[in-house]
Write a protein that holds these residues in place. Structure first.
Motif, mmCIF file in Angstrom:
data_model
loop_
_atom_site.group_PDB
_atom_site.id
_atom_site.type_symbol
_atom_site.label_atom_id
_atom_site.label_comp_id
_atom_site.label_asym_id
_atom_site.label_seq_id
_atom_site.Cartn_x
_atom_site.Cartn_y
_atom_site.Cartn_z
ATOM 1 N N GLU A 68 69.169 53.064 -52.195
ATOM 2 C CA GLU A 68 69.150 51.697 -53.056
ATOM 3 C C GLU A 68 70.018 50.478 -52.502
ATOM 4 O O GLU A 68 69.881 49.241 -53.196
ATOM 5 C CB GLU A 68 69.942 52.046 -54.441
ATOM 6 C CG GLU A 68 69.181 53.090 -55.198
ATOM 7 C CD GLU A 68 69.673 53.487 -56.741
ATOM 8 O OE1 GLU A 68 70.807 52.698 -56.895
ATOM 9 O OE2 GLU A 68 69.188 54.231 -57.169
ATOM 10 N N GLN A 333 64.797 39.984 -44.214
ATOM 11 C CA GLN A 333 64.546 40.180 -46.013
ATOM 12 C C GLN A 333 64.171 41.437 -46.158
ATOM 13 O O GLN A 333 64.367 41.977 -47.248
ATOM 14 C CB GLN A 333 63.516 39.098 -46.593
ATOM 15 C CG GLN A 333 64.109 37.639 -46.289
ATOM 16 C CD GLN A 333 63.515 36.564 -46.970
ATOM 17 O OE1 GLN A 333 62.676 37.033 -47.840
ATOM 18 N NE2 GLN A 333 63.489 35.382 -46.758
ATOM 19 N N ARG A 336 58.785 43.828 -48.982
ATOM 20 C CA ARG A 336 58.622 43.992 -50.602
ATOM 21 C C ARG A 336 57.394 44.696 -51.021
ATOM 22 O O ARG A 336 56.359 44.043 -51.245
ATOM 23 C CB ARG A 336 58.585 42.652 -51.187
ATOM 24 C CG ARG A 336 59.736 41.784 -50.989
ATOM 25 C CD ARG A 336 59.689 40.412 -51.273
ATOM 26 N NE ARG A 336 60.966 39.564 -50.530
ATOM 27 C CZ ARG A 336 61.748 39.089 -51.334
ATOM 28 N NH1 ARG A 336 62.047 39.244 -52.604
ATOM 29 N NH2 ARG A 336 62.898 38.501 -50.615
ATOM 30 N N GLU A 362 61.095 44.588 -55.104
ATOM 31 C CA GLU A 362 62.368 43.964 -54.239
ATOM 32 C C GLU A 362 62.398 44.564 -53.017
ATOM 33 O O GLU A 362 61.440 45.646 -52.691
ATOM 34 C CB GLU A 362 63.636 44.422 -54.907
ATOM 35 C CG GLU A 362 63.743 43.847 -56.303
ATOM 36 C CD GLU A 362 64.067 42.301 -56.242
ATOM 37 O OE1 GLU A 362 64.959 42.128 -55.371
ATOM 38 O OE2 GLU A 362 63.498 41.222 -56.671
ATOM 39 N N PRO A 363 63.158 44.066 -51.886
ATOM 40 C CA PRO A 363 63.058 44.753 -51.009
ATOM 41 C C PRO A 363 63.925 46.034 -50.785
ATOM 42 O O PRO A 363 64.030 46.680 -49.638
ATOM 43 C CB PRO A 363 63.565 43.658 -49.807
ATOM 44 C CG PRO A 363 64.248 42.412 -50.745
ATOM 45 C CD PRO A 363 63.662 42.751 -52.061
ATOM 46 N N TYR A 364 64.861 46.058 -51.693
ATOM 47 C CA TYR A 364 65.362 47.492 -51.879
ATOM 48 C C TYR A 364 64.618 48.443 -53.072
ATOM 49 O O TYR A 364 64.068 47.763 -53.912
ATOM 50 C CB TYR A 364 66.927 47.090 -52.388
ATOM 51 C CG TYR A 364 67.692 46.365 -51.272
ATOM 52 C CD1 TYR A 364 68.298 46.854 -50.344
ATOM 53 C CD2 TYR A 364 67.582 45.027 -51.622
ATOM 54 C CE1 TYR A 364 69.162 46.038 -49.671
ATOM 55 C CE2 TYR A 364 68.356 44.145 -50.703
ATOM 56 C CZ TYR A 364 68.911 44.669 -49.676
ATOM 57 O OH TYR A 364 69.714 43.826 -48.801
ATOM 58 N N LYS B 13 70.682 43.436 -52.885
ATOM 59 C CA LYS B 13 69.892 42.514 -53.538
ATOM 60 C C LYS B 13 69.270 41.500 -52.697
ATOM 61 O O LYS B 13 69.779 41.191 -51.541
ATOM 62 C CB LYS B 13 70.519 41.720 -54.805
ATOM 63 C CG LYS B 13 70.511 42.560 -56.020
ATOM 64 C CD LYS B 13 71.184 41.541 -57.183
ATOM 65 C CE LYS B 13 72.422 41.838 -57.679
ATOM 66 N NZ LYS B 13 73.501 42.454 -57.231
ATOM 67 N N ALA B 14 67.949 41.128 -52.758
ATOM 68 C CA ALA B 14 67.227 40.102 -51.907
ATOM 69 C C ALA B 14 68.227 38.888 -51.966
ATOM 70 O O ALA B 14 68.500 38.211 -53.053
ATOM 71 C CB ALA B 14 65.967 39.970 -52.266
ATOM 72 N N TYR B 15 68.492 38.400 -50.732
ATOM 73 C CA TYR B 15 69.470 37.088 -50.741
ATOM 74 C C TYR B 15 68.661 36.034 -50.615
ATOM 75 O O TYR B 15 69.115 34.848 -51.426
ATOM 76 C CB TYR B 15 70.267 37.034 -49.504
ATOM 77 C CG TYR B 15 69.683 36.707 -48.152
ATOM 78 C CD1 TYR B 15 69.494 35.450 -47.874
ATOM 79 C CD2 TYR B 15 68.880 37.841 -47.359
ATOM 80 C CE1 TYR B 15 68.475 35.255 -46.558
ATOM 81 C CE2 TYR B 15 68.253 37.588 -46.409
ATOM 82 C CZ TYR B 15 68.132 36.268 -45.992
ATOM 83 O OH TYR B 15 67.300 36.093 -44.608
ATOM 84 N N TYR B 16 67.296 36.209 -50.787
ATOM 85 C CA TYR B 16 66.332 34.874 -50.906
ATOM 86 C C TYR B 16 65.064 35.376 -51.412
ATOM 87 O O TYR B 16 64.782 36.358 -50.832
ATOM 88 C CB TYR B 16 66.290 34.421 -49.475
ATOM 89 C CG TYR B 16 65.197 33.202 -49.342
ATOM 90 C CD1 TYR B 16 65.484 31.845 -50.195
ATOM 91 C CD2 TYR B 16 63.939 33.351 -49.020
ATOM 92 C CE1 TYR B 16 64.477 30.856 -50.106
ATOM 93 C CE2 TYR B 16 62.959 32.362 -49.077
ATOM 94 C CZ TYR B 16 63.302 31.001 -49.657
ATOM 95 O OH TYR B 16 62.264 30.335 -49.733
ATOM 96 N N THR B 17 64.494 34.855 -52.382
ATOM 97 C CA THR B 17 63.426 35.108 -52.641
ATOM 98 C C THR B 17 62.410 33.866 -52.853
ATOM 99 O O THR B 17 63.026 32.781 -53.593
ATOM 100 C CB THR B 17 63.376 35.891 -54.216
ATOM 101 O OG1 THR B 17 64.042 37.063 -54.040
ATOM 102 C CG2 THR B 17 61.835 36.263 -54.565
ATOM 103 N N HIS B 21 56.966 33.473 -55.040
ATOM 104 C CA HIS B 21 56.501 34.854 -54.892
ATOM 105 C C HIS B 21 56.359 35.369 -56.160
ATOM 106 O O HIS B 21 56.751 35.636 -57.208
ATOM 107 C CB HIS B 21 57.785 35.439 -54.476
ATOM 108 C CG HIS B 21 57.589 37.026 -54.093
ATOM 109 N ND1 HIS B 21 56.831 37.457 -53.070
ATOM 110 C CD2 HIS B 21 57.987 38.086 -54.610
ATOM 111 C CE1 HIS B 21 56.692 38.913 -52.952
ATOM 112 N NE2 HIS B 21 57.583 39.104 -53.934
#
Lengths: 409, 264
Positions: A68, A333, A336, A362-364, B13-17, B21
């Motif tokens: 996660e 990043q 996604r 999300e990327p996670y 968490k994504a630091y940039y979105t 998007h």
């Protein structure tokens, strides 16, 4: 009764006398035949096990938690540490789950290489099983012979990806490398060696060995109903007479094109399972031989073309601006995947290895659950050990073929 | 309006979105598109209320009320041939929806079908154990209890499985940090040396990448080396060591003798 304090700690193995004449002993977590960090609390009446309680968690590293907190590509090398005997099967199971989520498919050449690596890993894992199982039961020489062949297989893995145990030889969307020169020749030699040794060494040493049969036959009997109820899979399920192999029933990769049989043991005992492992190795070499022929007809593309998720090949990144930009975004990043959830089962050498991935876009990963076959096979021990004798406990643990990397995760 | 982000979610968490998007979704299909699934769903519908049902990536996903889980799984096992419970666990949606999603991954060997039974359950409520139906739920429900704190009623042995018995906190909650919380950093110190030793030992550093700028016992800065354990809170001076001179091989000696054969 012991009176533990700071200076004299409680020794688990000192006092086991109980009022009702049963004895409680502690097996592991550092017992050499516990196959890792299995602690087994056994209540014995004489030499018979009355109650067994498998205690796990000594190798818990929180791999699902790490998933996660890592992007999808970052997490892939972590999966090596699940079933560390056959890491490629973990890499593959994870990569396949993410690919299903993304809706992409690996190119043909990558599929051939992956299937070949999976089967090579199956041989590595099964040889390890035969070696350690025989060693636990008391047959030392089988261990030495089996590890010799396993060494050849690990050399092949090393030639391909540079690692012997933690391979990370599969990527999401394909494989990182093409087959090195001479690899196929060595692979073919290796298949011949394994086939020869299976027939002339392992089978000659074990199959009709009186002691081996006495120690294994009718030991660890698992009825088909129990096998299904305990969530058994792989050789444990087929060892109970249920002919279910995910490679055959729900084919992934190239298994639908390959010609192979599913060995099944009807005896439900440890000896049947041992025979099954031997037969499966034979099927693996058979599949690898077919795959060697398939390789030459493939195009050289190794990674799927999906610019949104997968970086372009290195030549393109180094020459084309857009590929470089896209690669930069994917590395910094992470990809996604679309919102959704997926559970993909694969047939790992130990059984059904599946990854459940819940993605929120999300990327996670929002949640990743690793369905490890050994986890459920360890749970089975609390029932299968009851009523057996203490000498058979080691046989049964060996026969379940559990690996603690994936039990504790 | 600014996008809502749960404040107590401490996971990656994504630091940039990108502002524009749009998150795509995996395509879902109606259950009626698959004959076998449609039949099974009809069987299930006769017994329990179904909140939603769909097919995603070849597997049926059915959502039910959490009170009905035992009844639903009993029906699926006895009437729809789902002989194996492959997996069960939970997903933490506490920050977003205030509940957990519990899922049961079922496997039908006969028709080669897999389905997932999902249900939402509030924190503090217990689910009914399915151990009488599938023994594989024994370990799986214990793991769910260990990782999320969701208790299963009528489980034969509801106890932590992966974490130690005296552990506090549930590691897979979104509010639980990756490197452990306050309790985790003192756990081994308390256990091995006792609470009295806390001051002398200090909390366990669970982040392996952590570097303490002022800890001169374990770290040093290249070019600013100080004696072991020196106090550098006031700053440190540059060390007058020239690395190039130290490590270069001096081939031509000053007195004209044979060149040195080894590095200094």
């Amino acid at each position: 009764m012991q009176q533990p304090n700071k200076l004299s700690p409680f020794f688990e193995n000192l006092n086991f006398e109980r009022d009702d004449n049963t004895m409680v002993i502690n097996f592991g977590p550092q017992h050499p035949s516990a196959h890792g960090q299995l602690r087994l609390v056994l209540e014995l009446d004489g030499e018979q096990v009355v109650k067994a309680y498998p205690d796990i968690g000594y190798l818990h590293r929180g791999i699902e938690k790490m998933a996660e907190n890592m992007t999808y590509n970052e997490f892939l090398p972590t999966t090596d540490r699940l079933d560390y005997i056959a890491s490629t099967s973990n890499n593959y199971a994870y990569a396949l789950a993410v690919e299903k989520l993304l809706g992409i498919e690996a190119p043909r050449r990558a599929q051939v290489i992956r299937t070949m690596l999976l089967e090579l890993n199956r041989i590595i894992s099964h040889l390890f099983f035969v070696a350690t199982h025989a060693l636990d039961v008391g047959a030392m020489s089988v261990f030495l012979y089996a590890f010799r062949e396993r060494e050849f297989a690990m050399d092949l893995m090393e030639d391909y990806c540079g690692a012997r145990l933690t391979h990370s030889s599969v990527r999401i969307g394909g494989v990182p490398l093409d087959i090195p020169s001479d690899w196929m020749v060595n692979m073919r030699k290796f298949c011949d060696t394994v086939d020869y040794e299976l027939e002339h060494t392992y089978n000659a040493l074990l199959q009709e060995n009186r002691i081996w049969k006495m120690r294994l036959e009718d030991v660890g009997v698992l009825t088909p109903e129990d096998a299904m109820s305990w969530g058994c899979s792989g050789p444990m399920l087929r060892g109970s007479g249920i002919a279910y192999d995910i490679r055959k029933e729900e084919p992934y990769e190239l298994y639908s094109e390959l010609d192979f049989d599913i060995p099944v043991a009807e005896t439900n005992d440890s000896y049947g399972r041992y025979r099954l492992y031997m037969a499966e190795m034979k099927q693996s070499t058979r599949m690898i031989r077919q795959l060697i022929g398939m390789y030459d007809e493939t195009e050289p593309q190794l990674m799927a073309h999906a610019p949104q998720y997968i970086s372009a090949p290195k030549e393109e990144i180094m020459t084309q601006n857009y590929a470089l930009m896209q690669h930069f975004v994917l590395v910094t990043q992470g990809m996604r995947p679309p919102k959704g959830e997926v559970y993909v089962p694969t047939e790992s050498p130990k059984g059904e290895l599946g990854f459940y991935i819940k993605s929120e876009g999300e990327p996670y990963a929002y949640r990743l659950k690793c369905r490890a076959p050994s986890f459920f096979h360890t749970g089975l021990l609390q029932e299968i050990l009851v009523g057996t004798y203490i000498a058979d406990v080691v046989t049964i643990i060996g026969s379940t073929n559990i690996v603690f990397g994936e039990v504790d995760r | 309006m600014r996008k809502y982000t749960p404040k107590d979610n401490v996971q990656g968490k994504a630091y940039y979105t990108d502002r524009f998007h749009v998150v795509p979704s995996v395509p879902t299909f109606d259950v009626a598109t698959d004959e076998v699934f449609a039949k099974q769903l009809a069987t299930l519908e006769a017994k329990v209320t179904i909140k939603s049902a769909k097919i995603m990536l070849g597997q049926m996903i059915v959502e039910i009320n959490h009170e009905d889980n035992f009844k639903a799984i009993e029906t699926l096992k006895s009437e729809c041939d789902y002989a194996i419970l492959s997996e069960m666990s939970a997903v933490d949606y506490l920050a977003k929806d205030g509940n957990f999603e519990v899922f049961y991954q079922l496997h039908n060997l006969k028709d080669v079908k897999r389905m997932r039974l999902v249900m939402r359950i509030e924190q503090g409520l217990a689910v009914e154990s399915v151990v009488p139906l599938y023994k594989s739920a024994n370990f799986a429900e214990r793991e769910m209890f260990d990782m999320f704190g969701i208790v299963s009623n009528n489980h034969p042995f509801m106890k932590r499985i992966l974490m130690p018995d005296d552990w506090e906190g549930n590691p897979l909650l979104k509010t639980y940090p990756l490197h452990g919380d306050e309790f985790a950093s003192w756990y081994e110190v308390d256990k091995i040396f006792g609470k009295d030793a806390r001051e002398a030992i200090g909390p366990e550093i669970r982040d392996q990448a952590q570097i303490d700028r002022y800890d001169t016992k374990r770290f040093s800065r290249v070019g600013y080396e100080v004696p072991f354990g020196a106090d550098i809170s006031e700053g440190e001076t540059e060390t007058p060591i020239e690395y190039s001179k130290t490590f270069l091989v001096d081939y031509q000696k000053a007195d004209g003798s044979k060149p040195a054969e080894h590095r200094k």
